[in-house]
Design a protein around this motif. Structure first.
Motif, short mmCIF file in Angstrom:
data_model
loop_
_atom_site.label_atom_id
_atom_site.label_comp_id
_atom_site.label_asym_id
_atom_site.label_seq_id
_atom_site.Cartn_x
_atom_site.Cartn_y
_atom_site.Cartn_z
N VAL A 249 32.88 57.89 20.56
CA VAL A 249 32.34 58.71 21.74
C VAL A 249 30.92 58.27 21.71
CG1 VAL A 249 32.14 60.46 22.92
CG2 VAL A 249 34.13 60.03 21.84
N GLY A 250 30.26 58.69 21.08
CA GLY A 250 28.59 58.58 20.97
C GLY A 250 28.13 57.01 21.25
N LEU A 251 28.82 56.04 20.82
CA LEU A 251 28.46 54.62 20.92
C LEU A 251 28.88 54.22 22.49
CD1 LEU A 251 27.63 51.61 19.71
CD2 LEU A 251 30.27 51.43 19.11
N GLU A 252 29.92 54.73 22.97
CA GLU A 252 30.30 54.42 24.34
C GLU A 252 29.36 54.90 25.30
OE1 GLU A 252 33.30 52.20 25.20
OE2 GLU A 252 32.21 51.80 23.32
N LEU A 253 29.10 56.40 24.96
CA LEU A 253 28.20 56.93 25.96
C LEU A 253 26.92 56.26 25.82
CD1 LEU A 253 29.08 60.83 25.16
CD2 LEU A 253 29.61 59.46 26.89
N ALA A 254 26.28 55.76 24.74
CA ALA A 254 25.22 54.97 24.85
C ALA A 254 25.13 54.00 25.70
CB ALA A 254 24.68 54.82 23.26
N THR A 255 26.25 53.20 25.21
CA THR A 255 26.77 51.70 26.09
C THR A 255 26.48 51.85 27.50
OG1 THR A 255 27.71 50.93 24.31
CG2 THR A 255 28.07 49.64 26.49
N PHE A 256 27.42 52.94 28.12
CA PHE A 256 27.44 53.36 29.45
C PHE A 256 26.05 53.58 29.90
CE2 PHE A 256 31.88 52.91 29.37
CZ PHE A 256 32.21 52.73 30.67
N GLY A 257 25.49 54.60 29.30
CA GLY A 257 23.92 54.95 29.57
C GLY A 257 23.15 53.76 29.79
N LEU A 258 23.21 52.70 29.10
CA LEU A 258 22.43 51.43 29.33
C LEU A 258 22.76 50.78 30.56
CD1 LEU A 258 22.06 49.97 25.68
CD2 LEU A 258 20.24 51.31 27.00
N LEU A 259 24.05 50.93 30.98
CA LEU A 259 24.62 50.20 32.19
C LEU A 259 24.33 50.95 33.43
CD1 LEU A 259 28.23 49.22 31.02
CD2 LEU A 259 26.27 47.52 31.55
N PHE A 260 24.20 52.42 33.21
CA PHE A 260 23.85 53.33 34.25
C PHE A 260 22.13 52.90 34.74
CE2 PHE A 260 27.20 56.66 33.00
CZ PHE A 260 28.13 55.92 33.78
N LEU A 261 21.44 52.74 33.47
CA LEU A 261 20.18 52.37 33.73
C LEU A 261 19.87 51.14 34.48
CD1 LEU A 261 18.32 53.96 30.45
CD2 LEU A 261 18.16 54.84 32.70
N ALA A 262 20.62 50.27 33.97
CA ALA A 262 20.72 48.82 34.52
C ALA A 262 20.91 48.82 36.04
CB ALA A 262 21.46 47.74 33.97
N PHE A 263 21.76 49.60 36.52
CA PHE A 263 22.32 49.66 37.85
C PHE A 263 21.33 50.44 38.66
CE2 PHE A 263 24.07 52.03 41.49
CZ PHE A 263 25.34 51.00 42.01
N ALA A 264 20.82 51.64 38.17
CA ALA A 264 19.73 52.33 39.08
C ALA A 264 18.48 51.33 38.80
CB ALA A 264 19.32 53.55 38.20
N PHE A 265 18.08 50.66 37.97
CA PHE A 265 16.89 49.87 38.08
C PHE A 265 17.23 48.78 39.00
CE2 PHE A 265 14.37 46.13 36.68
CZ PHE A 265 13.18 46.64 36.69
N THR A 266 18.10 48.09 39.00
CA THR A 266 18.34 46.84 39.98
C THR A 266 18.32 47.38 41.31
OG1 THR A 266 19.58 45.69 38.07
CG2 THR A 266 19.78 45.01 40.25
N LYS A 267 18.98 48.46 41.53
CA LYS A 267 19.02 49.32 42.91
C LYS A 267 17.60 49.31 43.41
CE LYS A 267 20.72 53.43 45.40
NZ LYS A 267 21.77 54.78 45.12
N LEU A 268 16.84 49.94 42.52
CA LEU A 268 15.34 50.21 43.13
C LEU A 268 14.94 48.59 43.57
CD1 LEU A 268 13.87 52.63 40.38
CD2 LEU A 268 14.41 53.02 43.01
N MET A 269 15.02 47.39 42.63
CA MET A 269 14.61 46.23 43.01
C MET A 269 15.39 45.74 44.45
SD MET A 269 12.21 45.93 40.81
CE MET A 269 11.95 47.62 41.11
N GLN A 270 16.44 45.99 44.65
CA GLN A 270 17.28 45.53 45.80
C GLN A 270 17.82 46.64 46.69
OE1 GLN A 270 19.75 42.13 44.48
NE2 GLN A 270 18.81 42.22 42.68
N PRO A 271 17.20 47.40 47.18
CA PRO A 271 17.59 48.66 48.13
C PRO A 271 18.65 48.17 49.04
CG PRO A 271 15.34 48.21 48.30
CD PRO A 271 15.69 47.26 47.11
N VAL A 272 18.37 47.01 49.90
CA VAL A 272 19.11 46.68 50.98
C VAL A 272 20.45 46.16 50.59
CG1 VAL A 272 19.58 45.31 52.93
CG2 VAL A 272 17.36 46.47 52.33
#
Length: 201
Positions: free
Chosen positions: A31-54
């Motif tokens: 569970v800890g490993l999966e939460l960390a993996t998804f956490g990285l994916l969530f950060l990647a989504f949020a960062f890319t959204k900042l770069m490409q808002p439209v």
């Protein structure tokens, strides 16, 4: 002046299981490993959204929030059913536990049905993994989560027979606890994923 009266201590019921983490320790590491993996994916989504808002605004506007809300309700309800399953097993009510576990399985399958329809609708509209960065990350996040829901439904299906046979009890329900812990993780991930991907603009 301090009182010399002895402090009252809580006497544990001999039938009450000792305080511990439910399920296998291996499951908690997973569970800890999966939460960390998804956490990285969530950060990647949020960062890319900042770069490409439209691009992300257009992509999010194309998603069906109603279906997403229905899926949220299905997963939360399945978690509640899983918790009732465990409570009834510990109380020795195996027939009721079987009904609750069957309900959890059906709700999980309902999630898979609605999510599959969403994928099919996007595919028919010409949207796929390579359409743009939004749909790539949407596919990765929801697809990875989809596989976890499939795994959770398989676990529930495998647990259904031993639960119906009274295999587990208050002193021995480690496998059932592990299955419930896994499902609660799946539920928690969607509770974060849904607003992040479907709602926040």
């Amino acid at each position: 002046m301090e009182s010399c009266a002895p402090e009252k201590t809580r006497v544990r019921n001999p039938e009450e299981p000792p305080s511990r983490l439910p399920g296998d320790l291996v499951v908690w590491f997973f569970v800890g490993l999966e939460l960390a993996t998804f956490g990285l994916l969530f950060l990647a989504f949020a960062f890319t959204k900042l770069m490409q808002p439209v691009v992300f605004a257009v992509g999010q506007a194309s998603l069906d929030q109603t279906v997403g809300a229905i899926n949220t309700l299905l997963l939360i309800s399945a978690s509640a059913c899983a918790a009732h399953t465990l409570a009834n097993v510990r109380a020795g009510r195996h027939r009721a536990a079987t009904h609750w576990l069957g309900a959890a399985l059906l709700l999980g399958l309902g999630f898979l049905f609605f999510k599959s329809r969403e994928y099919m609708d996007k595919w028919q509209a010409g949207v796929d993994f390579a359409s743009n960065d939004f749909y790539m990350l949407w596919t990765i996040l929801t697809g990875f989560h989809f596989m976890h829901v499939v795994a959770g439904c398989v676990i529930f299906a495998l647990l259904l027979h031993p639960v119906s046979r009274g295999r587990y009890n208050a002193q021995d329900c480690n496998a059932l606890e592990s299955g419930c812990v896994f499902w609660h993780m799946v539920d928690l991930l969607w509770i974060v994923l849904f607003p992040l991907v479907y709602l926040l603009v």
